[in-house]
Design a protein around this motif. Structure first.
Motif, PDB file in Angstrom:
ATOM      1  N   ILE A   1       7.759  -8.464   4.438  1.00 38.39           N
ATOM      2  CA  ILE A   1       8.096  -7.094   4.044  1.00 38.39           C
ATOM      3  C   ILE A   1       7.911  -6.135   5.212  1.00 38.39           C
ATOM      4  N   ARG A   2       6.966  -6.444   6.076  1.00 38.78           N
ATOM      5  CA  ARG A   2       6.678  -5.573   7.216  1.00 38.78           C
ATOM      6  C   ARG A   2       7.152  -6.149   8.548  1.00 38.78           C
TER       7      ARG A   2
ATOM      8  N   ASN B   1       6.145   0.628   1.303  1.00 34.05           N
ATOM      9  CA  ASN B   1       5.675  -0.531   0.545  1.00 34.05           C
ATOM     10  C   ASN B   1       4.164  -0.515   0.415  1.00 34.05           C
ATOM     11  N   ILE B   2       3.642  -1.111  -0.659  1.00 33.87           N
ATOM     12  CA  ILE B   2       2.206  -1.322  -0.826  1.00 33.87           C
ATOM     13  C   ILE B   2       1.985  -2.619  -1.589  1.00 33.87           C
TER      14      ILE B   2
ATOM     15  N   SER C   1       0.834   0.910   7.726  1.00 34.10           N
ATOM     16  CA  SER C   1       1.387  -0.304   7.129  1.00 34.10           C
ATOM     17  C   SER C   1       2.330   0.011   5.974  1.00 34.10           C
ATOM     18  N   ALA C   2       1.999   1.050   5.201  1.00 37.50           N
ATOM     19  CA  ALA C   2       2.854   1.447   4.084  1.00 37.50           C
ATOM     20  C   ALA C   2       4.129   2.135   4.560  1.00 37.50           C
ATOM     21  N   ASN C   3       4.107   2.669   5.787  1.00 34.65           N
ATOM     22  CA  ASN C   3       5.230   3.381   6.411  1.00 34.65           C
ATOM     23  C   ASN C   3       5.374   4.812   5.899  1.00 34.65           C
ATOM     24  N   GLY C   4       4.226   5.462   5.675  1.00 38.39           N
ATOM     25  CA  GLY C   4       4.290   6.858   5.283  1.00 38.39           C
ATOM     26  C   GLY C   4       2.930   7.372   4.846  1.00 38.39           C
TER      27      GLY C   4
END
Length: 367
Positions: free
Chosen positions: A63-64, A75-76, A177-180
């Motif tokens: 996903i990352r 994402n989380i 990591s979550a991108n925000g």
């Protein structure tokens, strides 16, 4: 010949257990969402809200790390799921808040942020619910280390939650990591005020916010070279932040901008612009229309005037997205050309205010 010893036979490793994850894929990329999720190894998926997907995958690292990650905005890990209909549940806020402190309190998140599964909905109910739930949960948690959204350490865990008619969904992740920084990943910018010049202003405002995931904000007085500035929405946002701006476009800028002495505007084709030898820039902003190959060629040429460690915010215009492969191939071509010229990609994303576009962030390598 003796038969093989059964005890010596290799034992296959158990298959990885699928893990639940929450992924956001913009509606712009909805036609290829199934392909993106397949690249993430999703064995099952359920759509939630406008553009969130609850998935199970045995390869969550994809996903990352997958090339397709750029098509997923946020994402989380999905560590708490409560499928329910909050509007029809008595005492939802108190029950949810007690669950959050019980499940996540000992893990001392730096901040608790709660957003909406359908943030574009005109119905104010879930926005109010998210606010009320956060307020009650913060009464139960120990004082948070980060006081505000942008006070967060981009590499320390935050408890992110999303709520909607489908229920409550939560997980711990670092903002990077979550991108925000926000739950859901979006910074919403008022873009229809009387002073708004164009919607592009919201795009650079969000890009500057996003950059803080990776480095300190540029200081007031930093000098930007803006390519493709007309009508001036991005220019206006840069000037409001007290940056100096040298803007280029064949078409004129909005006349209101010329009241600011920090602006220098050249009405000309970018390809014809020749900065003075002594001119130096801290950042280049590219939002030119036209072929990406020509855009990156001009950026590379003008990046010679960038200071060491200077940054580039590059809008990559995509053709109609019908497959995952096509936009990723185009992205790879542009990144390879930049890399060969000493411009190193350090992040990439699809911003809230991007349409069929990606935003790429480069840094000029040390000379």
């Amino acid at each position: 010949m003796s038969s093989a010893d059964p005890a010596a036979a290799p034992v296959s490793a158990p298959a990885p257990t699928p893990q639940p994850w929450l992924v956001r894929i913009s509606e712009v990329f909805a036609p290829v969402a199934e392909q993106v999720l397949a690249r993430f190894g999703a064995s099952t998926h359920t759509r939630l809200g406008a553009d969130f997907y609850s998935i199970k995958t045995a390869t969550p690292e994809a996903i990352r790390q997958s090339p397709a990650a750029v098509l997923a905005r946020w994402n989380i890990p999905l560590e708490h799921s409560w499928p329910c209909h909050p509007a029809k549940m008595e005492g939802f806020v108190e029950k949810a808040a007690q669950t959050l402190i019980k499940k996540f309190g000992a893990r001392t998140p730096q901040q608790l942020l709660i957003g909406q599964l359908n943030p574009g909905s005109p119905d104010p109910y879930y926005k109010s619910l998210a606010s009320n739930l956060r307020g009650r949960a913060l009464q139960l948690f120990p004082p948070m280390k980060a006081k505000g959204v942008e006070d967060q350490d981009s590499q320390s865990p935050t408890l992110f939650c999303l709520v909607g008619k489908e229920g409550l969904f939560c997980g711990l992740s670092t903002p990077q990591s979550a991108n925000g920084f926000y739950a859901g990943g979006s910074l919403y910018v008022a873009k229809d005020t009387p002073d708004t010049i164009s919607r592009a202003g919201a795009k650079i405002a969000e890009a500057l916010h996003y950059l803080k995931l990776y480095r300190p904000a540029l200081t007031p007085g930093s000098h930007w070279l803006e390519l493709g500035a007309c009508p001036g929405g991005m220019t206006s946002e840069l000037l409001v932040r007290e940056f100096r701006v040298t803007a280029l476009d064949r078409s004129p800028l909005d006349r209101r901008l010329f009241q600011n002495p920090a602006l220098v505007f050249h009405q000309m084709d970018v390809a014809e612009f020749r900065p003075a030898r002594e001119d130096r820039y801290d950042a280049i902003l590219n939002d030119m229309n036209g072929e990406p190959d020509e855009s990156i060629r001009q950026v590379i040429r003008l990046s010679r005037q960038l200071r060491r460690k200077g940054i580039i915010v590059f809008t990559l215009k995509l053709p109609k997205v019908e497959t995952v492969g096509a936009p990723l191939e185009l992205r790879d071509e542009i990144v390879a050309k930049a890399d060969a010229s000493g411009l190193k990609l350090f992040s990439q994303t699809h911003l809230t205010y991007n349409r069929h576009e990606l935003t790429l962030f480069f840094e000029k390598a040390a000379e």
